[in-house]
Design a protein around this motif. Structure first.
Motif, PDB file in Angstrom:
ATOM      1  N   TYR A 270       1.189  -0.532 -14.445  1.00 19.41           N
ATOM      2  CA  TYR A 270       0.426  -0.070 -13.288  1.00 19.41           C
ATOM      3  C   TYR A 270       0.956   1.245 -12.725  1.00 19.41           C
ATOM      4  O   TYR A 270       0.501   1.696 -11.679  1.00 19.41           O
ATOM      5  CB  TYR A 270       0.401  -1.145 -12.201  1.00 19.41           C
ATOM      6  N   TRP A 536      -8.636   3.256  -8.572  1.00 17.52           N
ATOM      7  CA  TRP A 536      -8.495   2.554  -9.841  1.00 17.52           C
ATOM      8  C   TRP A 536      -7.224   1.709  -9.848  1.00 17.52           C
ATOM      9  O   TRP A 536      -6.332   1.880  -9.027  1.00 17.52           O
ATOM     10  CB  TRP A 536      -8.508   3.536 -11.013  1.00 17.52           C
ATOM     11  N   GLY A 537      -7.187   0.778 -10.778  1.00 13.28           N
ATOM     12  CA  GLY A 537      -6.042  -0.112 -10.907  1.00 13.28           C
ATOM     13  C   GLY A 537      -6.251  -1.074 -12.042  1.00 13.28           C
ATOM     14  O   GLY A 537      -7.185  -0.945 -12.841  1.00 13.28           O
ATOM     15  N   LEU A 538      -5.404  -2.100 -12.105  1.00 15.46           N
ATOM     16  CA  LEU A 538      -5.456  -3.038 -13.222  1.00 15.46           C
ATOM     17  C   LEU A 538      -6.536  -4.097 -13.064  1.00 15.46           C
ATOM     18  O   LEU A 538      -6.895  -4.764 -14.037  1.00 15.46           O
ATOM     19  CB  LEU A 538      -4.097  -3.727 -13.393  1.00 15.46           C
ATOM     20  N   LEU A 543      -7.062  -2.156  -6.780  1.00 18.11           N
ATOM     21  CA  LEU A 543      -7.337  -0.729  -6.947  1.00 18.11           C
ATOM     22  C   LEU A 543      -6.360   0.063  -6.093  1.00 18.11           C
ATOM     23  O   LEU A 543      -6.712   0.704  -5.107  1.00 18.11           O
ATOM     24  CB  LEU A 543      -8.787  -0.426  -6.545  1.00 18.11           C
ATOM     25  N   GLU A 545      -4.499   2.729  -6.810  1.00 22.06           N
ATOM     26  CA  GLU A 545      -4.415   4.175  -6.991  1.00 22.06           C
ATOM     27  C   GLU A 545      -5.618   4.856  -6.337  1.00 22.06           C
ATOM     28  O   GLU A 545      -6.744   4.348  -6.428  1.00 22.06           O
ATOM     29  CB  GLU A 545      -4.386   4.529  -8.477  1.00 22.06           C
ATOM     30  N   LEU A 562      -3.443   8.290 -16.618  1.00 23.57           N
ATOM     31  CA  LEU A 562      -3.529   6.942 -17.172  1.00 23.57           C
ATOM     32  C   LEU A 562      -2.458   6.703 -18.239  1.00 23.57           C
ATOM     33  O   LEU A 562      -1.940   7.642 -18.853  1.00 23.57           O
ATOM     34  CB  LEU A 562      -4.912   6.710 -17.771  1.00 23.57           C
ATOM     35  N   LYS A 567      -5.775  -1.191 -19.829  1.00 25.80           N
ATOM     36  CA  LYS A 567      -7.155  -1.277 -19.344  1.00 25.80           C
ATOM     37  C   LYS A 567      -7.172  -1.105 -17.836  1.00 25.80           C
ATOM     38  O   LYS A 567      -6.333  -1.664 -17.118  1.00 25.80           O
ATOM     39  CB  LYS A 567      -7.769  -2.624 -19.724  1.00 25.80           C
ATOM     40  N   TYR A 568      -8.150  -0.344 -17.334  1.00 23.98           N
ATOM     41  CA  TYR A 568      -8.263  -0.077 -15.905  1.00 23.98           C
ATOM     42  C   TYR A 568      -9.650  -0.457 -15.393  1.00 23.98           C
ATOM     43  O   TYR A 568     -10.624  -0.491 -16.151  1.00 23.98           O
ATOM     44  CB  TYR A 568      -8.032   1.409 -15.608  1.00 23.98           C
ATOM     45  N   VAL A 570     -12.225   0.920 -12.237  1.00 26.92           N
ATOM     46  CA  VAL A 570     -12.384   2.078 -11.378  1.00 26.92           C
ATOM     47  C   VAL A 570     -13.621   1.915 -10.506  1.00 26.92           C
ATOM     48  O   VAL A 570     -14.598   1.268 -10.918  1.00 26.92           O
ATOM     49  CB  VAL A 570     -12.463   3.380 -12.209  1.00 26.92           C
ATOM     50  N   THR A 588     -15.119  -0.514 -16.116  1.00 28.47           N
ATOM     51  CA  THR A 588     -13.890  -0.754 -16.866  1.00 28.47           C
ATOM     52  C   THR A 588     -13.601   0.430 -17.775  1.00 28.47           C
ATOM     53  O   THR A 588     -14.492   0.928 -18.468  1.00 28.47           O
ATOM     54  CB  THR A 588     -14.008  -2.035 -17.707  1.00 28.47           C
TER      55      THR A 588
END
Length: 591
Positions: A270, A536-538, A543, A545, A562, A567-568, A570, A588
Motif C-alpha cells: 500500500y 485510490w488504495g487497495l 482509498l 491515497e 503505483l 491491484k488498486y 480508484v 479497478t
C-alpha cells in the motif's frame, strides 16, 4: 470519511510555527525561513517538535499551539534531521552526523534544560570517516549516523536506524545507552551491541512513487532513501523512510513491516503510506509517527516550498493509524484545509476534516500597491511559489479579496513569501503583525482578527475566527514583518457558501498503462467545482491515497506512483465552496 462538525481547536497545514531564517546559500545572498525533517515526540504531558536548521525546538500542550524553546545547552550548529527517544524518564536527542557528535538528554525540556549523555558518539562500526560514497570498498559503510532514528522496544532494548543516500541502503543496529550503568563516564554511555545490517533500498523499477522528480518524471537521478523512523504496533514493526527526494511535490513516506526490530522487513504493497503531491501544501516525506494523549496516531512530514532554494520547506501534520489487519495509513485528504484537533480517541473512520471549504481560489484581489511582476492575483492561486509584493514594507498596506458573494467565513491563513528577505538568525523585530477585516459591501469594515501586538513570527499564520463571519470581502491590513519586503504567497479563506455540495463526478476511464507503475484516470468536469480528489488504495473502503487537482487543471491525471503487481481501486470526488460530493463509481486497476 464524513466531515467532522465544527468545534474545538483547529489548524491547517503547513503548521503555524515561527520557522527560523536560514542562510544556507550565502554566496548567492539567499535568505528564507524553513523547517524540515520533523521529529515529534510526546514527553510527560507535552509534545516536542525538533526540526532541521533550527536553533532550538518547539513545545506544545495540544499539538495546535507551539512555543519556541531556546535551550540552555545547545552544542549543535544548525542540527539536521534530529532523532528523539524517550527512555527511563529521559528525553534523548541525537543529531545527524558525519563525525562523532554529542548525545543530549533532558528531564525538563519545557524549560530548555539539557545535559550531555555523551559528548562524542562512538563511530559506526565499519564506517569510513571522511570518505565519499564513490570511494567505498565492499563491506565499508558511509560515515554516519546521518538521518538517525532511535527506537526502544518493550523489552528495553534500544535500536538505531540511519542513512540518507541514493547509493547505500538504510542501516540498523542494536545499541546500548548504558541506562543501567549510572557509574559509567560520559564517554561510555553508548555502544553498538550488534554490527550494522542493511535493511532496505529503493527499488524504483518496481515502486513508481520512488522515482525522482516532479510527479516522478526525472529518471536521470536515482532516488534517495532517508529519514528512518520506527514504530511498533502490536507484534509488528513499521520501519518508515522518506523517498524519493525532498525538493519535489512527491516527497513521501514509505514503510516496510517486520516481526523483529532489525527485520527481515517486507515492503508494504500500500506504499507510499504518506503522500500529498497536490494542493497548496505538497510533500509528506521524512517525518515521524507518534501517539497523542488520547491514543490517536499522527504522522508529520516535510512540505516543499522551493521558492528561494530547492530545500526551502515547511512542516505538515496528518492523522494516521493502523487497520486491524496491520495496514498502516496516513490521511492527507484535504490535508491543507482546516482540521479539528480531537479531544477524544477517534473512532474507526472518523475524520478530522472540519468541512470548511476553500473560498478564495482564483477570486479577485486588489492591493494598495504592488511591484512589477508580482500582482495581487498571485495570492489566490494556491501556489506558494508565486506571490504578491507590496511597493514597500510599511504599516497600512492592504490586500483585499472579493469572495464573489456572501459567504460564511470561519478561518483565514496568511502565507508569507521570503522575497529578498535579507535576514538570518534571530532578532527582536522578526515578528508578524497584521489585522484581518471583513465587509459585506466593501465600504464598512469590522475586525475579524487582530495580531497588531503579536510577539512571534508567523510565516504561515492560521487564524480560526472567534465567531463565523457572514461577509463578502476579506482585507489584510499590514502591520509588520521582519523581512525587507512585504510578500504574501497566498491569502487563503475557509468556510462555506450556501447550497448543496456538488454532484459526484462521472468517472470516464481508469486504466493501467504499458508501464504498470503508471495509470491514467479521466473524469467529466462538474460545473462549478473548485477541484477534485483522485483517490485510490487497495480496496474501496481503503482509498487512503489522494491527489488533489483544481478545476482549471485537466480532468485527466497520470498517476506515476503505483507498485508493480498490486491491484488498486480508484475513484474521484468533486469539491466546491459548499462541500464535497459523494464518490464516483469505483474502478479497478489490475496489476
Amino acid at each position: 470519511m464524513a466531515a467532522t462538525p465544527a468545534g474545538g481547536r483547529t489548524w491547517a497545514n503547513p503548521l503555524d510555527l515561527d520557522y527560523r531564517y536560514n542562510y544556507e546559500q550565502m554566496n548567492e545572498g539567499i535568505s528564507y525561513r524553513t523547517g524540515a525533517d520533523p521529529a515529534i515526540v510526546r514527553y510527560g504531558d507535552g509534545y516536542y517538535l525538533f526540526l532541521t536548521l533550527a536553533d532550538g525546538y518547539w513545545h506544545s500542550n495540544d499539538l495546535v499551539h507551539w512555543q519556541f524553546v531556546r535551550p540552555d545547552r545547545w552544542p549543535f550548529d544548525g542540527p539536521v534531521a534530529p532523532a528523539t527517544l524517550v527512555a527511563d524518564g529521559k528525553l534523548f536527542l541525537m543529531q545527524a552526523a558525519m563525525e562523532p557528535k554529542p548525545l543530549l538528554y533532558s528531564t525538563d525540556p519545557a524549560h530548555g534544560h539539557w545535559q550531555f549523555w555523551t559528548r562524542l558518539l562512538p563511530a559506526v562500526p565499519g564506517a569510513v570517516w571522511g570518505g565519499h560514497e564513490s570511494d567505498m570498498k565492499p563491506g565499508e559503510l558511509p560515515p554516519g549516523p546521518w538521518d538517525p532514528g532511535l527506537f526502544r522496544d518493550e523489552d528495553g532494548k534500544t535500536y538505531l536506524y540511519w542513512d540518507s543516500s541514493n547509493v547505500f541502503p538504510l542501516y540498523g543496529a542494536q545499541i546500548d545507552l548504558a541506562l543501567d550503568h549510572a557509574g559509567e563516564g560520559e564517554g561510555k554511555r553508548m555502544s553498538f551491541v550488534t554490527k550494522p545490517v542493511a535493511l532496505l533500498k529503493a527499488d524504483p523499477a518496481a515502486h513508481g512513487w520512488e522515482r525522482f522528480g516532479q510527479d516522478h518524471t526525472d529518471t536521470s537521478i536515482q532516488p534517495y532513501v532517508e529519514g528512518a523512523w520506527m514504530n511498533r504496533h502490536g507484534d509488528r514493526y513499521y520501519l518508515q523512510y522518506g523517498a524519493p527526494g525532498t525538493e519535489y511535490n512527491v516527497y513521501a513516506t514509505g514503510v516496510y513491516v517486520g516481526s523483529k526490530p532489525l527485520g527481515p522487513f517486507t515492503y508494504a504493497p500500500y506504499n507510499p503510506v504518506g503522500y500529498k503531491p497536490g494542493g497548496f501544501a505538497v510533500g509528506a516525506g521524512h517525518g515521524s509517527t507518534f501517539q497523542d494523549a488520547h491514543g490517536n496516531w499522527w504522522n508529520s512530514g516535510t512540505m516543499w516550498v522551493g521558492l528561494n532554494w530547492r530545500f526551502e520547506r515547511r512542516i505538515d501534520l496528518f492523522p494516521a493509524g493502523f487497520h486491524a489487519d496491520g495496514q498502516m495509513w496516513v490521511d492527507t485528504r484535504f490535508g491543507d484545509f482546516p482540521q479539528r484537533m480531537p479531544d477524544h480517541p477517534l473512532h474507526e473512520g472518523e475524520s478530522t476534516f472540519t468541512g470548511w471549504m476553500l473560498l478564495s481560489y482564483r477570486k479577485a484581489a486588489q492591493a494598495s500597491s504592488q511591484r512589477p511582476g508580482h500582482p495581487p492575483s498571485e495570492v489566490t492561486d494556491e501556489n506558494p511559489r508565486t506571490f504578491w509584493v507590496a511597493a514597500n514594507n510599511t504599516a497600512g498596506q492592504t490586500l483585499t479579496l472579493d469572495l464573489g458573494g456572501l459567504r460564511t467565513v470561519r478561518a483565514v491563513q496568511v502565507n508569507y513569501a521570503d522575497y529578498q528577505s535579507g535576514r538570518y538568525g534571530d532578532a527582536p523585530d522578526i515578528v508578524t503583525r497584521f489585522r484581518l477585516e471583513g465587509s459585506v459591501d466593501g465600504r464598512q469594515w469590522t475586525t475579524l482578527a487582530d495580531l497588531s501586538h503579536e510577539t512571534r513570527d508567523r510565516p504561515n499564520a492560521y487564524l480560526e475566527l472567534d465567531h463565523p463571519a457572514r461577509i463578502r470581502y476579506v482585507r489584510y491590513v499590514h502591520g509588520h514583518v521582519g523581512a525587507h519586503t512585504l510578500a504574501i504567497s497566498d491569502l487563503r479563506v475557509f468556510g462555506n457558501a450556501d447550497g448543496p455540495p456538488p454532484p459526484a463526478p462521472v468517472l470516464v476511464s481508469a486504466r493501467r498503462l504499458t508501464d504498470t507503475r503508471d495509470a491514467e484516470i479521466a473524469w467529466k468536469p462538474v460545473p462549478g467545482a473548485v477541484g477534485y480528489n483522485v483517490r485510490w488504495g487497495l480496496a474501496a473502503d481503503r482509498l487512503h491515497e489522494t491527489y488533489q487537482r483544481f478545476a482549471d487543471q485537466p480532468t485527466r491525471l497520470t498517476l506515476r506512483s503505483l507498485n508493480k503487481g498490486v491491484k488498486y481501486v480508484v475513484a474521484v470526488e468533486a469539491f466546491d465552496e459548499h462541500g464535497v460530493s459523494t464518490l464516483s463509481r469505483t474502478a479497478t486497476l489490475a496489476p
